[in-house]
Enzyme design. Structure first.
Site, mmCIF file in Angstrom:
data_model
loop_
_atom_site.group_PDB
_atom_site.id
_atom_site.type_symbol
_atom_site.label_atom_id
_atom_site.label_comp_id
_atom_site.label_asym_id
_atom_site.label_seq_id
_atom_site.Cartn_x
_atom_site.Cartn_y
_atom_site.Cartn_z
ATOM 1 N N GLU A 329 41.642 31.851 28.930
ATOM 2 C CA GLU A 329 42.169 33.229 28.523
ATOM 3 C C GLU A 329 43.348 33.880 28.718
ATOM 4 O O GLU A 329 43.830 35.259 29.602
ATOM 5 C CB GLU A 329 40.906 34.475 29.321
ATOM 6 C CG GLU A 329 39.334 33.570 28.991
ATOM 7 C CD GLU A 329 38.563 33.968 29.867
ATOM 8 O OE1 GLU A 329 38.582 34.788 31.040
ATOM 9 O OE2 GLU A 329 37.324 33.905 29.732
ATOM 10 N N GLU A 431 32.004 27.832 24.264
ATOM 11 C CA GLU A 431 30.660 28.499 25.977
ATOM 12 C C GLU A 431 29.665 28.764 25.020
ATOM 13 O O GLU A 431 29.685 29.994 25.453
ATOM 14 C CB GLU A 431 31.766 29.109 26.973
ATOM 15 C CG GLU A 431 32.839 28.500 27.084
ATOM 16 C CD GLU A 431 33.981 29.570 28.477
ATOM 17 O OE1 GLU A 431 33.367 30.632 28.108
ATOM 18 O OE2 GLU A 431 35.161 28.918 28.764
#
Length: 554
Positions: A329, A431
């Site tokens: 991220e 995910e």
């Protein structure tokens, strides 16, 4: 003659009956995956020749917010939108330009974005679906940061697809990319082809990685739970990722107290069951998920700690994981670069590659395919960061898209995958889940939409669900309850896994000693029988446009 006339009459009747369907099929728009990621001196021609946009509706000059007036938009339709954008303000070199849609009933704040520049044209691709029909809508463009800058657009296109057309396009891609034709030939030891041989073919494994996150709960809490949870997982998935057990806060909660016991036991489980596994993650840029003791370090102490972390993890698991999410991220957070300087991420990737050169190194990010409203993680932001790292010499070979959806915008999702696909790198949905703010039935509906969209995109290489089961449930979405009984989302997954697997093939060789079928990519077992003679063989079906020929001697 009477029989011939009857046959001709039947054929004429059949063609008349089917001609509307045939004509509709021929006239049906085919989705265009074309996309561009580089700025061009001149815009390309519009996709679909502009689709339903009329040329006189297009703005002829730059303005601070050019707009298109759209009429009679309907529901149950996927609208694919694209255009070329250029900044024409002399005091602005670049800007993130957002396309938005306003109807009588609702405002869709983002249906596509592009990092536009002054002096060249950049390609914006996105799309939308409507919750209610609209007689009159406005599609407008503006700078995402609110600046009043002159924006020019060109070669705009809006192409509608009915839900049925969208689904047929998905199936067309699946047939071309996920399947392949097979021709089985049966001969005797003299080389003569044998007619009438019974052929039985079974798919024993799949080529496309489809899996889920697992947690330490996969190790169970008693023999009963271990058996059923592990059996349930192995029967469905050929890929896995550890939800939290490799993260720094899990393996070294206190300085110097490194413990890989749980991760090692989970690794033994995936090894035994030949499950491809992703490494997640080496570092997480969000300080909230950085060990507390690390957050208190600065300068040389922090540098020493991160070097020790990456060396320890890579030494422990070298060549065990097919991927590594190196700096998780990093488009949203920059904990390490703030403290160690702008080259910290570059150092992480270089060290990871040197330590485990066979693993594919990934950027992994949220809100890339889920939405275009997050300015931190637009598709162009992702591409720009990836190119910067590669330009600096990083071995960056994987695109990780988390996919934490609420209500998915499928035309936008496809358009973003189109742009990322131009990079010719492996793309994984890493995910996937649907927000728990929705009911379980809605989760199942949207999950199926996302999975179909992903599996049918020609540039996608793998899908991972974020559905690790805990006693309290799952992060956002579970596939089963704690007794391993399917929830609606679990039914969706089981149905799709069955649909995307070749069913048992049974047939007989023809006069040429051959039998043909189409199968999903993967590994197969084949047995043939003629009277009291039998033979068994195996073959792998990998991606290719040519028919796969398999010869068996009987």
């Amino acid at each position: 003659m009477k029989d011939a006339s009857a046959v001709i009459c039947f054929l004429v009747f059949f063609l008349l009956l089917c001609s509307p369907w045939i004509a509709a099929s021929l006239d049906e728009p085919q989705y265009d995956h074309t996309a561009y990621t580089k700025c061009k001196e001149e815009p390309e021609k519009p996709l679909y020749n502009g689709g339903i946009l009329e040329p006189h509706l297009l703005p002829q000059s730059a303005s601070s917010s050019p707009a298109l007036l759209l009429h009679n938009l309907i529901t149950s339709t996927k609208y694919s939108f694209s255009c070329w954008v250029k900044i024409q303000s002399p005091d602005s070199d670049s800007a993130l330009v957002t396309a938005s849609l306003r109807t009588e009933h609702e405002v869709y704040n983002c249906i596509g974005t592009v990092a536009a520049k002054c002096g060249c044209w950049s390609f914006l691709k996105g799309g939308f679906t409507l919750d209610s029909p609209s007689n009159s809508s406005t599609l407008s463009f503006q700078s995402s940061d609110g600046r009043d800058i002159a924006i020019a657009i060109a070669s705009a296109s809006l192409q509608p697809f009915t839900d049925q057309q969208w689904r047929r396009n998905q199936q067309d891609v699946i047939n071309k990319v996920r399947k392949r034709a097979v021709m089985i030939h049966v001969s005797n030891n003299k080389g003569d082809r044998l007619q009438g041989v019974e052929v039985n073919v079974k798919q024993v494994s799949k080529d496309f990685p489809f899996g889920s996150a697992i947690a330490k709960t996969i190790l169970g809490n008693g023999a009963y739970q271990i058996f059923f949870l592990q059996k349930w997982f192995v029967e469905r998935f050929n890929a896995a990722v550890f939800e939290n057990e490799l993260k720094w806060y899990a393996t070294e909660p206190h300085p110097g107290q490194i413990n890989y016991t749980i991760a090692d036991e989970m690794l033994e489980f995936v090894r035994v069951n030949r499950i491809v596994t992703r490494g997640h993650n080496i570092f997480w840029e969000d300080p909230k998920y950085t060990p507390e003791w690390v957050r208190n370090l600065v300068g040389a102490q922090l540098e020493s700690a991160v070097n020790a972390r990456i060396q320890s993890l890579m030494n422990q698991y070298r060549e065990e994981f097919v991927h590594w999410d190196v700096s998780n991220e990093m488009l949203h957070f920059d904990f390490y670069e703030q403290r160690l300087g702008p080259n910290a991420t570059l150092h992480f990737f270089q060290t990871a590659h040197e330590s485990d050169p066979l693993a594919t190194l990934f950027m992994n990010e949220f809100n890339v395919v889920e939405t275009c409203s997050d300015a931190n993680s637009t598709v162009d932001s992702y591409i720009s960061t990836l190119r910067e790292l590669k330009h600096s010499g990083v071995s960056m070979d994987g695109i990780g898209l988390e996919g934490h959806f609420t209500v998915p915008n499928l035309p936008l999702m496809r358009a973003i995958l189109d742009k990322l696909g131009t990079l010719k790198l492996p793309i994984w949905l890493t995910e996937i889940d649907i927000s728990c703010t929705l009911g379980k039935e809605a989760q199942a509906i949207y999950l199926e939409e996302v999975l179909r969209e992903g599996f049918s995109h020609p540039s996608l290489n793998g899908i991972m669900l974020w559905t690790a089961l805990h006693p309290y449930g799952c992060y956002q979405m579970c596939l089963t309850d704690t007794n391993f009984q399917n929830l609606p989302a679990g039914d969706v997954v089981d149905n799709l896994l069955a649909e995307w697997r070749t069913k048992e093939v049974i047939g007989t060789t023809n006069e040429h000693g051959s039998y043909s079928f189409e199968g999903f990519l993967g590994e197969y077992e084949v047995s043939v029988k003629l009277e009291d003679q039998t033979a068994n063989s195996t073959f792998a079906l990998s991606q290719g446009v040519e028919t796969r020929h398999v010869t068996i001697l009987l």
